[in-house]
Design a protein around this motif. Sequence first.
Motif, PDB file in Angstrom:
ATOM      1  N   GLY A 301       0.743  -1.155   0.016  1.00 38.94           N
ATOM      2  CA  GLY A 301      -0.227   0.007   0.042  1.00 38.94           C
ATOM      3  C   GLY A 301       0.734   1.356  -0.146  1.00 38.94           C
ATOM      4  N   GLY A 302       0.247   2.324   0.111  1.00 38.72           N
ATOM      5  CA  GLY A 302       1.000   3.747   0.091  1.00 38.72           C
ATOM      6  C   GLY A 302       1.443   3.952   1.399  1.00 38.72           C
ATOM      7  N   PRO A 303       2.013   5.004   1.565  1.00 38.93           N
ATOM      8  CA  PRO A 303       2.766   5.505   2.906  1.00 38.93           C
ATOM      9  C   PRO A 303       1.573   5.551   4.131  1.00 38.93           C
ATOM     10  CG  PRO A 303       3.385   6.792   1.194  1.00 38.93           C
ATOM     11  CD  PRO A 303       2.441   6.090   0.472  1.00 38.93           C
ATOM     12  N   HIS A 304       1.943   5.026   5.098  1.00 41.36           N
ATOM     13  CA  HIS A 304       0.881   4.742   6.097  1.00 41.36           C
ATOM     14  C   HIS A 304       0.777   5.999   6.986  1.00 41.36           C
ATOM     15  CE1 HIS A 304       4.584   3.267   8.334  1.00 41.36           C
ATOM     16  NE2 HIS A 304       3.988   3.784   9.517  1.00 41.36           N
ATOM     17  N   ASP A 305       2.054   6.684   7.245  1.00 42.90           N
ATOM     18  CA  ASP A 305       2.357   7.850   7.938  1.00 42.90           C
ATOM     19  C   ASP A 305       2.122   9.287   7.211  1.00 42.90           C
ATOM     20  OD1 ASP A 305       4.644   7.495   6.216  1.00 42.90           O
ATOM     21  OD2 ASP A 305       6.008   8.112   7.850  1.00 42.90           O
ATOM     22  N   ALA A 306       1.386   9.322   6.057  1.00 44.84           N
ATOM     23  CA  ALA A 306       1.251  10.366   5.338  1.00 44.84           C
ATOM     24  C   ALA A 306      -0.148  11.132   5.696  1.00 44.84           C
ATOM     25  CB  ALA A 306       1.192  10.078   3.576  1.00 44.84           C
ATOM     26  N   PRO A 307      -0.150  12.366   5.682  1.00 40.98           N
ATOM     27  CA  PRO A 307      -1.640  13.116   6.021  1.00 40.98           C
ATOM     28  C   PRO A 307      -2.327  12.904   4.944  1.00 40.98           C
ATOM     29  CG  PRO A 307       0.512  14.587   6.098  1.00 40.98           C
ATOM     30  CD  PRO A 307       0.740  13.476   5.321  1.00 40.98           C
ATOM     31  N   ILE A 308      -3.610  13.351   5.027  1.00 41.81           N
ATOM     32  CA  ILE A 308      -4.875  13.112   4.150  1.00 41.81           C
ATOM     33  C   ILE A 308      -5.180  14.620   3.839  1.00 41.81           C
ATOM     34  CG2 ILE A 308      -5.816  11.120   5.171  1.00 41.81           C
ATOM     35  CD1 ILE A 308      -7.946  12.877   6.556  1.00 41.81           C
ATOM     36  N   TYR A 309      -6.026  14.956   3.020  1.00 41.31           N
ATOM     37  CA  TYR A 309      -6.475  15.864   2.103  1.00 41.31           C
ATOM     38  C   TYR A 309      -6.174  17.142   2.761  1.00 41.31           C
ATOM     39  CZ  TYR A 309      -8.804  12.485  -0.775  1.00 41.31           C
ATOM     40  OH  TYR A 309      -8.898  11.370  -1.806  1.00 41.31           O
ATOM     41  N   ASP A 310      -6.861  17.648   3.745  1.00 39.46           N
ATOM     42  CA  ASP A 310      -6.537  18.935   4.367  1.00 39.46           C
ATOM     43  C   ASP A 310      -5.668  19.202   5.438  1.00 39.46           C
ATOM     44  OD1 ASP A 310      -8.624  20.000   2.553  1.00 39.46           O
ATOM     45  OD2 ASP A 310     -10.481  19.146   3.735  1.00 39.46           O
TER      46      ASP A 310
END
Length: 537
Positions: A301-310
């Motif tokens: 999957g993608g990075p688990h520790d990345a923020p989301i949209y806003d």
Amino acid sequence: MDVSLIRISSQTKICRTELAYRDLRFCFGKINDKNKILSRKPNSVCFESQITRLRKAGLRFTVKAVHSEPIIESKSSTTPKSLDRLRLFVGLPLDAVSECNTVNHARAIAAGLKALKLLGVEGVELPVWWGVVENEAMGKYDWSGYLTVAEMVQKVGLKLHVSLCFHASIQPKIPLPKWVMQIGKSQSSIFFTDRSGRYYQECLSLAVDDLAVLNGKTPIQVYQDFCESFKSAFSPFVGSTITGISMGLGPDGELRYPSRHKPAKSGIVTGVGEFQCYDINMLKLLKHHAEANGKPLWGLGGPHDAPIYDQLPNTNSFFKDHGGSWESPYGDFFLSWYSSQLISHGDRFLSLASSIFRDTAVNVYGKVPLMYSWYKTRAHPSELTAGFYNTASRDGYEAVAEMFAKNSCKIILPGMDLSDEHQPHESLSSPELLLAQIKTACRKHGVEVAGQNLASAAPGGFQQIKKNMLGDNLIDLFTFQRMGAHFFSPEHFPSFTQFVRSLSQSELHSDDLPTKEEEATESVHTSSDPNIHMQAA
């Protein structure tokens, strides 16, 4: 009776252009709650009085009883020669053609085309929507509405730049074709998906470009059929009236992932966006890439520790300026794969367009977004989530420019009206530095740059546009977005005419200023065209 426009061009010519309005009064009324331009007469367009507004912008109208031929003025001009080759276009309303393939507000568009021709604008840009032309069934095309617009443009004597839009529009609402959305109901994996499992249904996922998910055909095959049908239907215009074609490359026609579902607003601090790699087909590609590199656990999957949209960059650890995961071996692995998928997608689309239109006299373009938020951080998170592996230590636009050069395509860059001084300080944004970086990469690879504005009323927007036109990387085409109620309003249109005039003359000579007799002239009737009204784009 002839009505002539006198304007000093870069070759110091004074041209007189005939008009065909019933009322050339250029009074653009106020906009009501339904976002329509109102006139003082029922069902009228509101091209009403105030010739002085245009006169103040450097334009002068004279009334003659005989036809006037162009004359040459011997006075010198201080206009920079670098502006001589600039071509100025204006975008037509996004919904110029309705879902039923009729021309929306046709009379108003016709009047607007004449006004633009009068001002010296070279042409207009027309969005052509997949969801309008091929709406009912695959391979069933209806070009009638767009052909009508092309004929209108040709009749006025303007050029036409066509944008082939394989995405949907939220406002105004223009969805993908009905038959595609029907497929999406049972095969949601044709759409981009975020970490929460939400689908983005305004365009297809790039992971299905070469998969036969559309009734036995791949999206690339469907787009090829669409482009070839367009080329055939518009053959009388291609290379003469139609001089350029933009190939839609993703959300809003841009080469990017839909990392932001809503466009950024001027003066507002925006979040970093979100990676879009969670549909089944994207995950398959990631898994295969990870296994091929001996890192199977990195392909889950993608990075688990990345923020989301806003969320802001420091909400989680991935985009932290110092010690963030983006600088780790895993971060480099993922971002390299994520950005390479986007570039490969762009290459497929531009290669397709180049091969189809190679034997014509049109130029092929593609649009690259200006993800300028957080540019002054080391990680450049807004660019990373959008698919551009560009950081403080890595130039992510070299590969993009190289891909455009490979396909002999020109690049469209929006945001040429934005300046750093009007950005929120806390957003660490820099549209000017990012634009300069992309232009440098394009110059290195010999890719010609075209420009657009992002906002119709950005502070100091006209001055910033002109600054970019006169920079080291001179552009030869600029498209101002977009015709509609605001564009023709008294708050905007006089400024636009002043901007156009400033591109071709630096100052007016004293004998070109209006006389008292001309000041008294309030309106000129030149034809029997009926009054009309115009809706906003």
